[in-house]
Design an enzyme around this catalytic site. Structure first.
Site, PDB file in Angstrom:
ATOM      1  CG  ASP A  67      70.726  51.267  58.232  1.00 47.44           C
ATOM      2  OD1 ASP A  67      71.888  50.863  58.413  1.00 47.44           O
ATOM      3  OD2 ASP A  67      70.349  52.391  58.556  1.00 47.44           O
ATOM      4  CG  ASN A 136      66.470  63.491  58.435  1.00 53.10           C
ATOM      5  OD1 ASN A 136      67.044  62.716  59.200  1.00 53.10           O
ATOM      6  ND2 ASN A 136      66.011  63.127  57.254  1.00 53.10           N
ATOM      7  CG  HIS A 138      67.986  59.459  59.441  1.00 50.53           C
ATOM      8  ND1 HIS A 138      68.264  59.925  58.178  1.00 50.53           N
ATOM      9  CD2 HIS A 138      69.173  59.004  59.925  1.00 50.53           C
ATOM     10  CE1 HIS A 138      69.541  59.760  57.921  1.00 50.53           C
ATOM     11  NE2 HIS A 138      70.117  59.210  58.957  1.00 50.53           N
ATOM     12  CD  GLU A 143      65.323  59.485  55.823  1.00 47.97           C
ATOM     13  OE1 GLU A 143      65.470  60.365  56.700  1.00 47.97           O
ATOM     14  OE2 GLU A 143      66.183  59.264  54.972  1.00 47.97           O
TER      15      GLU A 143
END
Ligand code: F6R
Length: 245
Positions: A67, A136, A138, A143
């Site tokens: 990313d 979380n 990810h 997400e």
């Protein structure tokens, strides 16, 4: 899934670096999928050390990163381009023309994502994908709630991710709100996946991701369905998952 329990962060880094270096030795012209963030830094450091000793050769390796922030110039010291140069590419004999990240400065998100998908397809996919794990759940910047079927796409970062990444920026306002990321479909296409996790603050999400139900609400949970995943985690990160040890 194979699980390697490490004593601590350094042990986790060494074990992960061993797996990456085995991949390079077995297939010198391999494609490595790489990650940024705090967790892989120790593994990169170890790889550089082995390269300096003459034990590793990156000259034929190709890399694709997971990313990049949207709108952050490459020269910005928080861009993932900068991170990779700083932590690995400048320190080994890799051919920079064979290192790829999404183009964060391409304003048109469709063009940016399409170009990156084309690159990944043209190099024949990823042999070994390195992943960190977000609090979380990810992976990359996929997400919670993301569809499992996506390739490279543009995401708006969750509040939790913005807060977690704030430590690298001057203040919360400076954290970019969007990023281009490989999708779950791309990640799952890698032949082998190596997940690195360290610290007690990740113990809860390790349990949820690897022992809980497979759901888009926990993107990393999809890894349970991949047939060649290696999890290298330290004792603290595994402390809530005795079943995995
Ligand atoms: C990094 C990335 C992220 C991180 C994750 C964990 O390229 O895609 O998914 O792997 O946010 O970050 P750290 O390692 O900083 O806890």
């Amino acid at each position: 899934m194979k699980i390697y329990k490490a004593k601590d962060y350094n042990d986790m880094s060494r074990k992960a670096a061993n797996i990456i270096s085995a991949q390079i030795i077995m297939k010198p012209d391999c494609v490595l999928g790489l990650a940024t963030g705090s967790t892989p830094i120790g593994a990169y450091r170890q790889l550089v050390e082995w390269y300096n000793k003459g034990d590793l050769d990156f000259s034929e390796v190709t890399t694709v990163n997971l990313d990049e922030y949207r709108g952050l110039p490459r020269e910005n010291d928080q861009s993932y381009y900068y991170f990779m140069n700083e932590n690995l590419f400048e320190k080994v004999n890799i051919d920079k023309n064979k290192t790829f990240l999404p183009d964060g400065m391409e304003e048109d998100s469709e063009t940016a994502c399409q170009k990156y998908n084309e690159i990944i397809h043209s190099i024949g996919g990823v042999d070994l994908q390195l992943l960190g794990l977000g609090h979380n759940g990810h992976i990359g910047f996929n997400e919670p709630g993301i569809a499992f079927e996506t390739e490279t796409h543009c995401v708006t970062l969750s509040e939790r991710t913005i807060k977690a990444n704030m430590r690298f920026f001057l203040s919360e306002e400076h954290v970019p709100r969007q990023a281009y990321t490989m999708g779950i479909k791309t990640i799952m296409s890698a032949h082998k996946i190596l997940v690195v996790v360290s610290g007690e603050d990740k113990a809860d999400i390790v349990r949820t991701a690897f022992l809980g139900p497979v759901t888009p609400q926990v993107p990393a949970s999809i890894l349970q369905l991949h047939n060649d995943v290696i999890l290298v985690a330290d004792e603290a990160a595994l402390s809530q998952s005795p079943e995995l040890c």
